[in-house]
Every structure is written in C-alpha cells, then in structure tokens.
Design a protein around this motif. Structure first.
Motif, PDB file in Angstrom:
ATOM      1  N   PHE A   1      29.403   7.261 -28.642  1.00 16.09           N
ATOM      2  CA  PHE A   1      30.638   6.228 -28.363  1.00 16.09           C
ATOM      3  C   PHE A   1      30.215   5.444 -27.215  1.00 16.09           C
ATOM      4  CE2 PHE A   1      32.171   9.427 -31.235  1.00 16.09           C
ATOM      5  CZ  PHE A   1      33.072   8.668 -31.916  1.00 16.09           C
ATOM      6  N   TYR A   2      29.036   5.118 -26.952  1.00 18.13           N
ATOM      7  CA  TYR A   2      28.222   4.213 -25.867  1.00 18.13           C
ATOM      8  C   TYR A   2      28.488   2.760 -26.507  1.00 18.13           C
ATOM      9  CZ  TYR A   2      25.316   1.127 -23.326  1.00 18.13           C
ATOM     10  OH  TYR A   2      24.792   0.260 -22.374  1.00 18.13           O
ATOM     11  N   HIS A   3      29.142   1.977 -25.535  1.00 20.21           N
ATOM     12  CA  HIS A   3      29.412   0.670 -25.662  1.00 20.21           C
ATOM     13  C   HIS A   3      28.732  -0.149 -24.827  1.00 20.21           C
ATOM     14  CE1 HIS A   3      32.044  -3.155 -26.226  1.00 20.21           C
ATOM     15  NE2 HIS A   3      32.636  -2.504 -27.036  1.00 20.21           N
ATOM     16  N   SER A   4      27.597  -1.028 -25.363  1.00 18.72           N
ATOM     17  CA  SER A   4      26.633  -1.768 -24.729  1.00 18.72           C
ATOM     18  C   SER A   4      27.150  -2.981 -23.846  1.00 18.72           C
ATOM     19  CB  SER A   4      25.597  -2.346 -25.666  1.00 18.72           C
ATOM     20  OG  SER A   4      26.055  -3.311 -26.494  1.00 18.72           O
ATOM     21  N   LEU A   5      28.326  -3.572 -24.480  1.00 11.91           N
ATOM     22  CA  LEU A   5      29.082  -4.719 -23.769  1.00 11.91           C
ATOM     23  C   LEU A   5      29.712  -4.291 -22.183  1.00 11.91           C
ATOM     24  CD1 LEU A   5      29.472  -7.770 -23.525  1.00 11.91           C
ATOM     25  CD2 LEU A   5      31.773  -7.232 -24.862  1.00 11.91           C
ATOM     26  N   LEU A   6      30.366  -3.091 -22.539  1.00 15.47           N
ATOM     27  CA  LEU A   6      31.082  -2.373 -21.434  1.00 15.47           C
ATOM     28  C   LEU A   6      29.801  -1.514 -20.591  1.00 15.47           C
ATOM     29  CD1 LEU A   6      34.213  -1.693 -23.126  1.00 15.47           C
ATOM     30  CD2 LEU A   6      33.855  -3.699 -21.901  1.00 15.47           C
ATOM     31  N   ASN A   7      28.954  -1.343 -20.922  1.00 15.54           N
ATOM     32  CA  ASN A   7      28.085  -0.230 -20.516  1.00 15.54           C
ATOM     33  C   ASN A   7      28.780   1.136 -20.156  1.00 15.54           C
ATOM     34  OD1 ASN A   7      25.542   0.566 -19.598  1.00 15.54           O
ATOM     35  ND2 ASN A   7      25.827  -0.184 -17.578  1.00 15.54           N
ATOM     36  N   LYS A   8      29.246   1.672 -21.361  1.00 17.05           N
ATOM     37  CA  LYS A   8      30.029   2.733 -20.773  1.00 17.05           C
ATOM     38  C   LYS A   8      30.091   3.437 -22.209  1.00 17.05           C
ATOM     39  CE  LYS A   8      34.788   3.189 -18.925  1.00 17.05           C
ATOM     40  NZ  LYS A   8      35.953   2.558 -18.665  1.00 17.05           N
ATOM     41  N   ASP A   9      30.085   4.745 -21.611  1.00 11.98           N
ATOM     42  CA  ASP A   9      30.138   6.126 -22.922  1.00 11.98           C
ATOM     43  C   ASP A   9      31.607   6.599 -22.753  1.00 11.98           C
ATOM     44  OD1 ASP A   9      29.969   8.249 -24.533  1.00 11.98           O
ATOM     45  OD2 ASP A   9      27.844   8.541 -23.809  1.00 11.98           O
ATOM     46  N   PHE A  10      32.347   6.447 -23.805  1.00 11.96           N
ATOM     47  CA  PHE A  10      33.605   6.679 -23.979  1.00 11.96           C
ATOM     48  C   PHE A  10      33.664   8.103 -24.475  1.00 11.96           C
ATOM     49  CE2 PHE A  10      33.722   2.489 -23.774  1.00 11.96           C
ATOM     50  CZ  PHE A  10      35.355   1.656 -23.091  1.00 11.96           C
ATOM     51  N   ARG A  11      32.777   8.845 -24.480  1.00 11.50           N
ATOM     52  CA  ARG A  11      32.854  10.508 -25.005  1.00 11.50           C
ATOM     53  C   ARG A  11      33.800  11.228 -23.938  1.00 11.50           C
ATOM     54  NH1 ARG A  11      26.948  12.443 -25.630  1.00 11.50           N
ATOM     55  NH2 ARG A  11      26.838  11.500 -23.721  1.00 11.50           N
ATOM     56  N   THR A  12      33.800  11.051 -22.893  1.00 11.56           N
ATOM     57  CA  THR A  12      34.444  11.603 -21.896  1.00 11.56           C
ATOM     58  C   THR A  12      35.057  10.944 -20.732  1.00 11.56           C
ATOM     59  OG1 THR A  12      32.498  12.247 -20.264  1.00 11.56           O
ATOM     60  CG2 THR A  12      33.073  13.725 -22.162  1.00 11.56           C
ATOM     61  N   GLY A  13      36.130  11.406 -20.111  1.00  9.73           N
ATOM     62  CA  GLY A  13      36.673  10.849 -18.769  1.00  9.73           C
ATOM     63  C   GLY A  13      37.631   9.608 -19.203  1.00  9.73           C
ATOM     64  N   GLU A  14      37.860   9.307 -20.472  1.00 10.43           N
ATOM     65  CA  GLU A  14      38.871   8.435 -20.699  1.00 10.43           C
ATOM     66  C   GLU A  14      40.158   8.694 -21.467  1.00 10.43           C
ATOM     67  OE1 GLU A  14      38.592   4.871 -20.485  1.00 10.43           O
ATOM     68  OE2 GLU A  14      36.589   5.690 -19.438  1.00 10.43           O
ATOM     69  N   GLY A  15      40.344  10.178 -21.416  1.00  8.93           N
ATOM     70  CA  GLY A  15      41.598  10.647 -21.721  1.00  8.93           C
ATOM     71  C   GLY A  15      41.702  10.822 -23.386  1.00  8.93           C
ATOM     72  N   LYS A  16      42.741  11.157 -23.538  1.00  5.56           N
ATOM     73  CA  LYS A  16      43.110  11.535 -25.025  1.00  5.56           C
ATOM     74  C   LYS A  16      42.727  10.312 -26.273  1.00  5.56           C
ATOM     75  CE  LYS A  16      46.624  13.683 -28.251  1.00  5.56           C
ATOM     76  NZ  LYS A  16      45.770  15.012 -28.646  1.00  5.56           N
ATOM     77  N   TRP A  17      43.035   8.938 -25.821  1.00  8.94           N
ATOM     78  CA  TRP A  17      43.280   7.842 -26.734  1.00  8.94           C
ATOM     79  C   TRP A  17      42.067   6.961 -26.221  1.00  8.94           C
ATOM     80  CZ3 TRP A  17      45.418   9.428 -30.832  1.00  8.94           C
ATOM     81  CH2 TRP A  17      46.607  10.151 -30.989  1.00  8.94           C
ATOM     82  N   VAL A  18      41.341   6.669 -27.484  1.00  8.17           N
ATOM     83  CA  VAL A  18      40.249   5.644 -27.288  1.00  8.17           C
ATOM     84  C   VAL A  18      40.444   4.702 -28.348  1.00  8.17           C
ATOM     85  CG1 VAL A  18      37.642   5.108 -27.223  1.00  8.17           C
ATOM     86  CG2 VAL A  18      38.577   7.081 -25.882  1.00  8.17           C
ATOM     87  N   ILE A  19      40.276   3.460 -28.032  1.00  8.04           N
ATOM     88  CA  ILE A  19      40.511   2.419 -29.107  1.00  8.04           C
ATOM     89  C   ILE A  19      39.076   2.135 -29.835  1.00  8.04           C
ATOM     90  CG2 ILE A  19      40.543  -0.384 -29.372  1.00  8.04           C
ATOM     91  CD1 ILE A  19      42.500  -0.271 -27.166  1.00  8.04           C
ATOM     92  N   ASP A  20      39.118   2.201 -31.202  1.00  6.71           N
ATOM     93  CA  ASP A  20      37.880   2.249 -31.767  1.00  6.71           C
ATOM     94  C   ASP A  20      37.372   0.804 -32.369  1.00  6.71           C
ATOM     95  OD1 ASP A  20      35.908   3.349 -33.510  1.00  6.71           O
ATOM     96  OD2 ASP A  20      37.124   2.815 -35.433  1.00  6.71           O
ATOM     97  N   GLN A  21      36.463   0.397 -31.349  1.00  5.59           N
ATOM     98  CA  GLN A  21      35.736  -1.103 -31.496  1.00  5.59           C
ATOM     99  C   GLN A  21      34.354  -1.215 -30.972  1.00  5.59           C
ATOM    100  OE1 GLN A  21      37.895  -3.646 -32.731  1.00  5.59           O
ATOM    101  NE2 GLN A  21      35.816  -4.755 -32.826  1.00  5.59           N
ATOM    102  N   ASP A  22      33.496  -1.425 -32.097  1.00  5.86           N
ATOM    103  CA  ASP A  22      32.133  -1.978 -31.775  1.00  5.86           C
ATOM    104  C   ASP A  22      31.256  -0.446 -31.433  1.00  5.86           C
ATOM    105  OD1 ASP A  22      32.175  -4.608 -32.428  1.00  5.86           O
ATOM    106  OD2 ASP A  22      33.025  -5.069 -30.348  1.00  5.86           O
ATOM    107  N   PHE A  23      31.719   0.641 -31.745  1.00  3.84           N
ATOM    108  CA  PHE A  23      30.896   1.807 -31.673  1.00  3.84           C
ATOM    109  C   PHE A  23      30.020   1.947 -32.960  1.00  3.84           C
ATOM    110  CE2 PHE A  23      34.820   3.257 -29.421  1.00  3.84           C
ATOM    111  CZ  PHE A  23      34.249   3.276 -28.270  1.00  3.84           C
ATOM    112  N   ILE A  24      28.632   2.721 -32.783  1.00  6.53           N
ATOM    113  CA  ILE A  24      28.237   2.807 -34.207  1.00  6.53           C
ATOM    114  C   ILE A  24      28.985   3.537 -35.197  1.00  6.53           C
ATOM    115  CG2 ILE A  24      25.982   3.981 -35.101  1.00  6.53           C
ATOM    116  CD1 ILE A  24      24.590   3.046 -32.719  1.00  6.53           C
ATOM    117  N   PRO A  25      29.360   4.866 -34.980  1.00  3.78           N
ATOM    118  CA  PRO A  25      30.315   5.491 -35.795  1.00  3.78           C
ATOM    119  C   PRO A  25      31.820   4.595 -35.581  1.00  3.78           C
ATOM    120  CG  PRO A  25      30.022   7.120 -34.103  1.00  3.78           C
ATOM    121  CD  PRO A  25      29.118   5.580 -33.767  1.00  3.78           C
TER     122      PRO A  25
END
Length: 376
Positions: A225-249
């Motif tokens: 769940f790495y996002h290249s535009l934001l240069n951020k990995d959303f797997r951890t540290g973002e809390g429970k809910w994450v918006i599903d946008q432009d990840f590989i899966p």
C-alpha cells in the motif's frame, strides 16, 4: 442540467476504465535468482469471480492452462495463461492507443486473442505473427505481455490495426512494467501512472540485487500500500480507515499471478512439452490479492488444484469465494462510496493477526516447498 449530464457521463467512463485495469511486469531471467523469466499480472476487473482451468489440446492445437471469468462456461476468453510449449501471455487494458471509430460493442476482444495465442503460439515471434495475420480490426486496445522458453519476452502495445513491440532484452535492467496506458500512445492519456511508479519504486532494490522472484511480485507488490505520489506507505500509522486510491491492489483487484518459466533454452533447442510442463509454474492467488493464498499450477492433467477450478455453483472457484469473503471484511461498507474505504486493521495490526501478516509466511512456505520438488 447539461453540465450535470456531462459530469455523470465522464464519471461513468472514468469508473469503467478504473475497473478494467491491471498492473503488470515482465522480468528477464538474469533478474531472477533462479535464472528464469517471469510474467506477472495483478488483475483488476469488474468480474470479481475468477477461476483456473486446464484445456487439453485437440485438432492440432496446444494444451494450456489459463485464468478465466467464472461466468465463462465455454472457456473462450483467457486473461492470462501458459501452454505446453512454454509460451505465456497476459494483458493490461490501454486507453491511449485506439485511433479509429470502431464502436465499443466490437471491442474488448483481448481474451479471445489470448485464447487463440495459447492454442497456436510457441514463441514471442509467433505471437507477433499472429497479430500481423489476425483479421482486422482486432477489437483490442491493450498491452500484451509474453514470454517463451528461450527466455525472450516483449510487450506488444496493440490497437485494432497495428502494434509497437518492446523487447525485454532491450529494456533497462531487463525489466518492463505496464499498467493502463501505452508508452507508444498519446501523451497524458490513459490510467495507472501512479501504479506504474509504485511498481518501479518497489522493484528498484530488487533490480539492484538481481533477486526479483515470484514471491516479490505476489507477496510484496500485490500486497503493498505504497503510494508513489505521496511517497507514503499506508500499511501502518494511518489508523483504521484508509481511502483505496492508486495502490497496486485495489477493490477491483481479482487475482495476482506470476508465470515462472524455465531456464532459457539455447536457440534452436527443441521444445519438449514433457520437460516444459514440469518446469513452468503459474503461481496463482485468486480473489483480492492481499487476502489470497498462493497455489502452484502446472499445464497438465491434475495440474490445477480443484479449489481453483470452477466446480462450484455458477462455475465459481471455492478458493476465490473464500478470499472474497475475507475481502468483505476489508471493505465492510456496501452503500454509496463505501467500497473506497478500507479497514486496514484487517490486513495489518499490532497483534500481527491481519490477513497479510498471516498469509505471507504460509505462501512463502508454499514457494519454498514447491520449488524444492521442482528443482529436484
């Protein structure tokens, strides 16, 4: 009112294109620690129910094994597969190379083209000849990826009447990545620009170490769940809910598959189906990739685990159904835009009980044990 209508039309078109999308790669044998070329596809489609079937050759056609939609009872449209002669093919939809007015009802024929290729092609050059000689318009707008037993590989960026070929041996580091636009197509059109950058970023350290294995693709890229535009990995540290946008899966991802070929044969060396069907493995994860188990598949009788085949009601795979049930926990909202919101704690959590955390070790063991048996 006109503006609202135009907005709705644009939204529908965008959403359709976003659904019929994939992330893919071709990896040269010298980039794989086992000396074998790889063909990978993280499939995105509105057809969430997928299955794997083996089709024995008849009337001079080749035997092959492929990914199909569950509703394809006649097995007419293969979406990725390999045959007994070591030819393998997959595709990603493209949205910037169609240059004619062929109506939409006569398009989306990629699955038929790949089925024909699996029945008739032995090499990458055979596929080029198929595209040259098949009836026009072909009804396609796609990036076709292929490999063969001689270690050759290529993307064919193809529209209704022509194609541009990108050879693996001419690519930097012998790695090619494609999403949902063609590099030979019109600039700034298409989809998947961020996903392509995601894949290139994740592959970079493995390219440097020349260790791109099938498990790098299915266990890392298809569960990242790495996002290249934001240069951020959303797997951890973002809390429970994450918006599903432009990840590989993504919510629309329905399979992750890697076809691992043989150590390249010498030019002119005979293609032996008995040898090749033992060497080629189609590593298959059906359903939403972050929640999927990996199964090895071979192009032979009894080469497909029954849980992957369409043996259930309406031709569904029982394994795919299991994974889709897990996916429903990751995307628990069903109203409105609910499918855009992920419960990341179902995949990763402090207790280490997320689906990714539980399944990856199991899948790595499958890779290790199967590889030992093959290499023996």
């Amino acid at each position: 009112m006109l503006k609202r209508i135009l907005f709705v039309i644009c939204f529908i078109v965008y959403s359709f294109n976003d659904i019929n999308a994939c992330t893919s790669a071709i990896i040269g044998a010298d980039m794989n620690p086992y000396g074998r070329p790889l063909l990978w596809k993280n499939r995105d489609t509105s057809a969430s129910d997928n299955k794997i079937e083996y089709i024995p050759g008849q009337n001079g056609e080749f035997s092959y094994v492929a990914l199909f939609n569950a509703k394809d009872s006649l097995l007419q449209e293969a979406w990725m597969g390999m045959n007994e002669y070591g030819f393998a093919v997959m595709n990603t939809a493209s949205y910037n190379i169609k240059d004619d007015n062929v109506p939409e009802k006569d398009m989306d024929k990629e699955g038929f083209v790949m089925t024909k290729a699996l029945k008739k092609c032995k090499t990458v050059n055979d596929f080029a000849n198929l595209l040259d000689t098949i009836g026009k318009p072909m009804g396609v707008e796609a990036n076709f990826g292929v490999i063969d037993a001689y270690g050759d590989g290529a993307y064919f960026e193809t529209n209704n009447h022509s194609f541009v070929r990108y050879n693996l041996d001419e690519a930097p580091d012998h790695v090619l990545v494609r999403t949902n636009y063609s590099h030979s197509g019109r600039d700034n059109e298409g989809f998947g620009f961020i996903r392509e950058k995601n894949a290139n970023h994740l592959l970079k350290p493995h390219i440097e170490n020349k260790n791109i294995s099938p498990e790098v693709l299915t266990e890392e890229l298809s569960r990242s769940f790495y996002h290249s535009l934001l240069n951020k990995d959303f797997r951890t540290g973002e809390g429970k809910w994450v918006i599903d946008q432009d990840f590989i899966p993504r919510f629309t991802s329905t399979a992750t598959i890697v076809i691992e070929g043989c150590k390249p044969l010498e030019e002119g060396e005979e293609l032996s189906p008995d040898f090749l069907t033992q060497q080629y493995i189609m590593w298959t994860g059906l359903g939403y990739p972050p929640c999927s188990e990996i199964f090895p598949v071979w192009c032979k009788e009894e080469g497909v685990d029954p849980v992957l085949s369409g043996n259930d009601f309406n031709g569904r795979s029982s394994q795919c159904d299991i994974v889709l049930e897990r996916k429903s926990e990751v995307f628990p909202f069903t109203k409105g835009n609910g499918n855009k919101y992920m419960d990341m704690t179902k995949l990763f959590n402090e207790e280490g009980t997320g689906y990714v955390e539980l399944l990856v070790p199991k899948n790595l063991e499958t890779y290790n044990q199967t590889r030992k048996l093959r290499d023996k």
